[in-house]
Motif scaffolding. Structure first.
Motif, mmCIF file in Angstrom:
data_model
loop_
_atom_site.group_PDB
_atom_site.id
_atom_site.type_symbol
_atom_site.label_atom_id
_atom_site.label_comp_id
_atom_site.label_asym_id
_atom_site.label_seq_id
_atom_site.Cartn_x
_atom_site.Cartn_y
_atom_site.Cartn_z
ATOM 1 N N LYS A 14 19.692 33.816 -37.310
ATOM 2 C CA LYS A 14 20.046 32.552 -37.985
ATOM 3 C C LYS A 14 18.778 31.865 -38.492
ATOM 4 O O LYS A 14 17.905 31.479 -37.705
ATOM 5 N N SER A 72 22.167 33.589 -32.788
ATOM 6 C CA SER A 72 23.314 32.788 -33.224
ATOM 7 C C SER A 72 24.618 33.438 -32.739
ATOM 8 O O SER A 72 25.291 34.140 -33.499
ATOM 9 N N ASP A 98 26.300 29.175 -35.815
ATOM 10 C CA ASP A 98 26.570 28.984 -37.241
ATOM 11 C C ASP A 98 27.668 27.937 -37.417
ATOM 12 O O ASP A 98 28.761 28.076 -36.862
ATOM 13 N N PRO A 122 28.466 34.372 -43.917
ATOM 14 C CA PRO A 122 29.200 33.666 -42.860
ATOM 15 C C PRO A 122 30.214 32.645 -43.399
ATOM 16 O O PRO A 122 31.268 32.435 -42.794
#
Ligand code: CP
Length: 318
Positions: free
Chosen positions: A128, A164, A211, A273
């Protein structure tokens, strides 16, 4: 929940490369106007927000200010600090926009934890991106000094990357529901939520940044929202982004979007994502019988138009 929108605001939309706090306030006020406009149209709204630039900056500031070795600020506390930082700005600005419209200042930012799994493979593979963009030599120097991991960023330069893990549940879900039922705009799961693991009755913070798109999708599913709006700094999801033949996508079914994801059309750590979180929301809501539930991805400045389907990429069941 009927006419409930979960509106996810990107951390990058708040902190454009090289811009400071006044630019954040500008972006927050744009978001606040959009949220108040949605409330005026009769929607209930939960606002979530990213924190990538801010949490990375906080960790670096604390590192530079520290006189003793080691990281002086843990990531869970840094995430909670960004929930306070951005939650305060949003709470004030949304309150102002509501009051200007003659509506009660019912808006509350909630420090929110999300449960993650200690065995999530993401803890072994930092992915991330957080914090500022560095030139290569600066990133290499900081990596040597701190042990932090840096990777080239698709937007240019290098960024720190951290674990993440996927969020499994939202600890304060019932508090969000209670505030919504009392007529509040709720700001929750900021920065993807503070990542925690459970040991029997105890929760403990862990070194990770979740996230915010996955956390927003999870929260929207758990609340039974009608729509998940993901607002960022690009107006559409594109095919061939940044390459010849770049094409904005206005409408996608969840299965078309999933196929494009599997073909590697959307880069990990940026649009990937967002699309995956949107697809998961639409599929989960369709399984629960909501065939007019949708997700949309677009630019923060276009928030009202994205909500109305006039701008941005809309992902529908099917
Ligand atoms: N936590 C998080 O996903 O933040 P960004 O949206 O700023 O990357």
């Amino acid at each position: 929940m009927d006419r409930l929108l979960v509106v996810a605001l990107g951390g990058n939309a708040f902190a454009r490369k090289g811009e400071g706090l006044s630019s954040q306030w500008r972006s927050v006020r744009i978001a606040a106007e959009a949220v108040a406009g949605l409330v005026e149209k009769g929607y209930r709204v939960v606002v979530t927000h990213g924190n990538g630039p801010q949490v990375g900056a906080l960790l670096e500031w604390m590192y530079r200010a520290s006189r003793s070795p080691g990281e002086p600020l843990s990531m869970d506390v840094a995430v909670a600090m960004t929930q306070g930082w951005l939650g305060y700005m949003l709470q004030q600005a949304i309150g102002n926009a509501l009051e200007e419209r003659g509506r009660p200042r019912r808006v509350a930012a909630l420090v929110t934890q999300v449960l993650v799994s200690r065995s999530d493979p993401a803890f072994r593979e930092p992915s991330k991106p957080i914090g500022p963009y560095y030139a290569r030599d600066e990133a290499e120097r900081l990596a040597r000094e701190t042990g932090w991991v840096f990777r080239p960023d698709p937007r240019g330069g290098y960024r720190r990357v951290v674990p993440s893990p996927r969020p499994a549940s939202v600890v304060e879900l019932e508090a969000v529901r209670t505030l919504l039922e009392a007529g509040y705009v709720v700001i929750a799961a900021g920065g993807g939520g503070v990542p925690v693991v459970r040991s029997r009755a105890w929760l403990h913070g862990v070194e990770a940044v979740v996230d915010k798109d996955y956390a927003s999708s999870l929260l929207a599913q758990a609340l039974g929202a009608q729509a998940l709006l993901i607002l960022t700094d690009v107006p559409y999801v594109y095919r061939n982004y940044g390459r010849p033949g770049q094409k904005p996508l206005e409408r996608l079914t969840a299965s078309e979007a999933r196929r494009l994801l599997e073909e590697g059309e959307f880069p990990p750590g940026s649009m990937g994502p967002k699309v995956e979180a949107a697809v998961e929301f639409v599929e989960a809501r369709a399984r629960a019988g909501c065939m007019d539930c949708y997700a949309a991805i677009g630019r923060l400045e276009d928030a009202a138009l994205v909500a109305e389907g006039e701008r941005g990429t809309r992902i529908l069941p099917g």
